[in-house]
Motif scaffolding. Structure first.
Motif, PDB file in Angstrom:
ATOM      1  N   TYR A  39      38.484  36.564  36.869  1.00 53.92           N
ATOM      2  CA  TYR A  39      38.066  35.300  37.068  1.00 53.92           C
ATOM      3  C   TYR A  39      36.663  35.154  36.744  1.00 53.92           C
ATOM      4  O   TYR A  39      36.130  33.841  36.712  1.00 53.92           O
ATOM      5  CB  TYR A  39      38.456  35.020  38.696  1.00 53.92           C
ATOM      6  N   ASP A  83      49.520  41.506  39.117  1.00 52.38           N
ATOM      7  CA  ASP A  83      49.164  41.444  39.975  1.00 52.38           C
ATOM      8  C   ASP A  83      50.116  42.302  41.088  1.00 52.38           C
ATOM      9  O   ASP A  83      51.053  42.981  40.615  1.00 52.38           O
ATOM     10  CB  ASP A  83      49.333  40.006  40.862  1.00 52.38           C
ATOM     11  N   SER A 138      52.028  34.923  37.516  1.00 47.72           N
ATOM     12  CA  SER A 138      52.118  36.459  37.689  1.00 47.72           C
ATOM     13  C   SER A 138      52.625  36.851  36.383  1.00 47.72           C
ATOM     14  O   SER A 138      53.514  36.166  35.679  1.00 47.72           O
ATOM     15  CB  SER A 138      53.168  36.532  38.722  1.00 47.72           C
ATOM     16  N   VAL A 160      44.755  32.355  33.681  1.00 48.52           N
ATOM     17  CA  VAL A 160      44.796  33.907  33.982  1.00 48.52           C
ATOM     18  C   VAL A 160      46.207  34.055  34.086  1.00 48.52           C
ATOM     19  O   VAL A 160      47.067  33.674  35.044  1.00 48.52           O
ATOM     20  CB  VAL A 160      43.998  34.246  35.296  1.00 48.52           C
ATOM     21  N   THR A 208      43.921  42.426  35.684  1.00 48.14           N
ATOM     22  CA  THR A 208      44.367  42.952  37.001  1.00 48.14           C
ATOM     23  C   THR A 208      43.887  41.936  38.077  1.00 48.14           C
ATOM     24  O   THR A 208      42.988  41.485  38.131  1.00 48.14           O
ATOM     25  CB  THR A 208      44.227  44.305  37.339  1.00 48.14           C
ATOM     26  N   VAL A 209      45.001  41.434  39.013  1.00 48.92           N
ATOM     27  CA  VAL A 209      44.524  40.742  40.298  1.00 48.92           C
ATOM     28  C   VAL A 209      45.174  41.350  41.324  1.00 48.92           C
ATOM     29  O   VAL A 209      46.347  40.939  41.728  1.00 48.92           O
ATOM     30  CB  VAL A 209      44.752  39.232  40.275  1.00 48.92           C
ATOM     31  N   ALA A 245      38.808  38.951  41.746  1.00 47.17           N
ATOM     32  CA  ALA A 245      39.079  39.717  40.847  1.00 47.17           C
ATOM     33  C   ALA A 245      38.361  39.777  39.571  1.00 47.17           C
ATOM     34  O   ALA A 245      37.606  38.548  39.153  1.00 47.17           O
ATOM     35  CB  ALA A 245      40.627  39.628  40.326  1.00 47.17           C
ATOM     36  N   THR A 275      46.911  30.454  37.669  1.00 51.15           N
ATOM     37  CA  THR A 275      47.080  31.726  37.455  1.00 51.15           C
ATOM     38  C   THR A 275      48.539  32.014  37.560  1.00 51.15           C
ATOM     39  O   THR A 275      49.366  31.350  38.344  1.00 51.15           O
ATOM     40  CB  THR A 275      46.370  32.448  38.789  1.00 51.15           C
ATOM     41  N   ALA A 320      47.960  37.407  35.637  1.00 52.62           N
ATOM     42  CA  ALA A 320      47.674  38.230  36.632  1.00 52.62           C
ATOM     43  C   ALA A 320      48.521  39.595  36.858  1.00 52.62           C
ATOM     44  O   ALA A 320      49.884  38.991  36.801  1.00 52.62           O
ATOM     45  CB  ALA A 320      47.456  37.784  37.956  1.00 52.62           C
TER      46      ALA A 320
END
Length: 711
Positions: free
Chosen positions: A323, A55, A246, A51, A275-276, A320, A244, A53
């Motif tokens: 996932y 974030d 960023s 992922v 988006t996380v 989120a 994950t 993210a």
């Protein structure tokens, strides 16, 4: 025969649609237990999906800090290109960017903003077009009937329209928890794969095969699913089960040209960009009891020296949405989607547990039977947890519910047949306590204790108009006869509709619907009881000798809400009662009848729960004494089939007046209320208010809310 009958009935109830909202708990519990007992398996580093993210860190990092998301497209394109060049098999967008800054019509200078920034998305669109040429990018869309949420027109063209766009919709159970994802969707006349199935099929270079029964096979793997055209998610548990990254860190990494980092972490992976965030796009899933601390990162950072620190870890039972699709991709590629049993196998397992519980209750004392059932349940729980390590999700809730119900039913049967000595006691105490309270006390074999529980109930509060004057002018013996007859008949009506009379306070009656016995229709039953109480009182006034000299008029307030019900009082003496703001509000509504000249007033909560079987008139929006929050109040007029034409006309004209009143059209409001003001006190009150407002218009802070200061 009793054991078999009870086991069959309890097993049937446990798999019935009535218990559907709690049946999904089995998967949630198994996911949490497996995580607690066995940890993350397999190793997150081996996850086929990763992922990226967007974030909280991304929103704080340069150059994104303070910038609208629509201006990020160039940097998203830069990261997308670096990921694809790093060897990713396919990249899916678990987000929709439905518009472009180039399409902005906001005035700017001598033109519009969109014209001034024409070509702003060029790098992003080029990255999409380049990746779509090799089938390595899939954009997301959200289906909503005939108005789907789609990527911007430029993005759709760049990825060759629907060839590289797939739905992101998920499947939520009746308790709004996501445990499954749809595999395919029908869009127009075509059946297309969902996002997860599309990404997995591209990663495996295999085309999904869908048979007539909507069963899907991918690369020789027949995807299991108890709900047609869905796959049950098999979450690993924990916060770092899927690697994950960023987005801010990757953007800095791409800007520095760190190609080796992208090859090391993205080569051969399915990448989902989404988006996380702390609060947005989070949903409860079957992982909700096994989420752990969220916000951490399970992989080394690339540009940690230039990026701000990651957000601190926090716990949230929701995850989120990105996932959900990443887990689905992993399940498809590794062939470990959760396997649920159908209704018949679940029924048979529930029947077995119910039969064992009923047999134990028949053969042993209640405490011994409970311990035996607890031991069997513990063994079953351990076995189901072990089976789930191989993706087999055995039912937990249905067998336990069936066994518990069978245990209680058999114990109850034994008590009903063998325990005859308590019936006299039960019958005697029924004059003082609710039958449900007595049954609970007797079955527990111990003295009642202080304490209660919170549940949603409807409180019924009635009072007699002018009772003080009647009591002053009536001899005590005649007053007692009058009140005993009145309270007896009103109590009969209330209990006939499932209510429980909590207490008598002089001429007042406080009753509860929905406790101690559960009653899903407690609001409707309270409304029916109120109407029938008025009818019965009219009959008493006309026919009873005790009422000839003193005809009575009652006022009733009804309110629904959460309340604490149970035993209240001192340690040596207490009552089964109800306590909450809902009780106080019911009392205030009863008193409001005196002001409006009405008989039955209910809160908007009661009206909403009672349903369509009643004729209501919205009276006003008020703020009662002791409460800051305003609420709408309604007069209960009659049942719909008993509503006269005059009452219908009154309700219509009154509603018209309310509309004008709340719109500040006071002359029109006074005219509407004036049509019935001569015969209707609420209309007369509003006409007077409207005429005053028309002569002295209020300021801009005026609210159409009346403050009722009297109790």
């Amino acid at each position: 025969m009793a054991v078999a009958a009870i086991a069959l009935a309890c097993a049937a109830i446990s798999v019935s649609p009535a218990l559907e909202p709690i049946q999904g708990l089995s998967l949630d519990i198994l996911t949490a237990l497996r995580w607690k007992m066995f940890g993350n398996a397999p190793d997150p580093a081996a996850s086929p999906a990763v992922v990226v993210a967007i974030d909280e860190e991304s929103y704080r990092a340069a150059p994104f800090k303070g910038s609208p998301t629509l201006t990020w497209t160039g940097e998203i394109g830069r990261v997308l290109g670096a990921i694809v060049d790093g060897g990713a098999k396919v990249v899916g967008f678990d987000m929709v960017i439905p518009t472009s800054i180039e399409l902005s019509q906001i005035p700017f200078g001598d033109g519009v903003l969109g014209e001034k920034v024409r070509g702003f998305d060029r790098d992003f669109l080029r990255a999409l077009a380049s990746a779509s040429t090799s089938g390595k990018v899939v954009l997301g869309e959200i289906l909503r009937g005939d108005q789907p949420i789609l990527p911007s027109p430029g993005q759709r063209i760049a990825v060759r329209q629907q060839q590289n766009i797939r739905p992101l919709n998920v499947h939520a159970d009746s308790d709004d928890t996501v445990r499954r994802v749809p595999l395919t969707f029908v869009v127009g006349d075509a059946k297309i794969p969902g996002m997860a199935l599309e990404l997995a099929s591209r990663a495996l270079a295999a085309t999904p095969d869908i048979d007539a029964g909507e069963n899907v096979t991918l690369a020789g793997y027949r995807i299991p699913g108890v709900v047609p055209n869905t796959m049950t998610l098999n979450f690993s548990g924990g916060a770092n089960d899927i690697p994950t990254f960023s987005f801010a860190d990757l953007r800095a990494c791409a800007a520095k040209g760190e190609k080796d980092y992208f090859r090391r972490w993205f080569d051969g992976k399915v990448v989902l960009i989404g988006t996380v965030l702390d609060i947005e796009d989070r949903q409860p899933t079957s992982k909700r009891f096994a989420t752990g601390g969220d916000g951490g990162r399970s992989v080394p950072r690339c540009a940690s020296d230039t990026s701000p620190p990651a957000a601190p870890s926090f716990e949230d039972s929701r995850i989120a949405g990105v996932y959900i699709h990443a887990t689905a991709v992993n399940n498809l590629i590794t062939r470990n989607a959760a396997i649920e049993l159908g209704r018949l196998p679940t029924f048979l397992i529930a029947f077995l547990f119910a039969a064992l519980a009923a047999t134990a209750a028949r053969a042993f004392r209640p405490l011994t039977a409970v311990l035996c059932f607890a031991a069997v349940s513990a063994l079953g729980l351990a076995g189901a947890t072990f089976a789930f390590t191989h993706a087999l999700a055995l039912p937990l809730v249905e067998p336990f519910a069936a066994g518990t119900a069978a245990l209680a039913a058999m114990v109850g049967l034994r008590f009903a047949v063998t325990d005859r000595d308590r019936r006299l006691l039960q019958k005697s105490f029924a004059l003082y306590l609710a039958p449900d309270v007595i049954n609970r006390m007797l079955s527990s074999k111990k003295l009642p204790e202080l304490g209660g529980e919170t549940r949603e109930v409807t409180v019924f509060f009635s009072d007699l108009a002018g009772f003080s004057e009647i009591a002053e002018n009536t001899p005590p013996d005649r007053l007692m006869a009058l009140m005993n007859e009145y309270l007896s008949d009103m109590t009969d009506v209330i209990e006939a509709h499932g209510g429980y009379v909590d207490k008598y306070i002089g001429d007042s009656i406080v009753a509860v619907f929905g406790a101690p016995a559960d009653d899903p229709d407690h609001a409707a039953n309270a409304a029916r009881a109120a109407l029938d109480c008025c009818t019965r009182l009219a009959e008493l006034n006309a026919t009873s000798p005790a009422f000839r000299d003193h005809p009575l008029t009652q006022r009733i307030g009804i309110n629904s809400g959460e309340a604490l019900v149970g035993n209240f009082g001192s340690r040596r003496r207490f009552n089964y009662s109800v306590m909450s703001d809902a009780v106080n509000l019911a009392s205030r509504l009863e008193g409001a009848n005196k002001f409006y000249g009405t008989t039955i007033i209910a809160s908007d909560a009661t009206v909403r729960l009672a349903g369509e079987g009643f004729a209501w008139r919205e009276l006003d929006e008020v703020r009662v004494k002791g409460r800051n929050q305003a609420l709408k109040i309604f007069e209960l007029v009659a049942r719909p089939d008993e509503l006269s034409e005059a009452q219908q006309a009154l309700i219509r004209t009154y509603a018209e007046g309310l509309v004008h009143w709340r719109a500040g059209e006071f002359h029109l409001a006074a005219e509407a209320f004036g049509r019935s003001a001569e015969t209707d006190k609420p209309a007369a009150l509003f006409r007077e208010r409207a005429e005053q407002m028309a002569q002295q218009p209020p300021d801009a802070a005026w609210e159409p809310i009346r403050a009722l200061q009297e109790k």
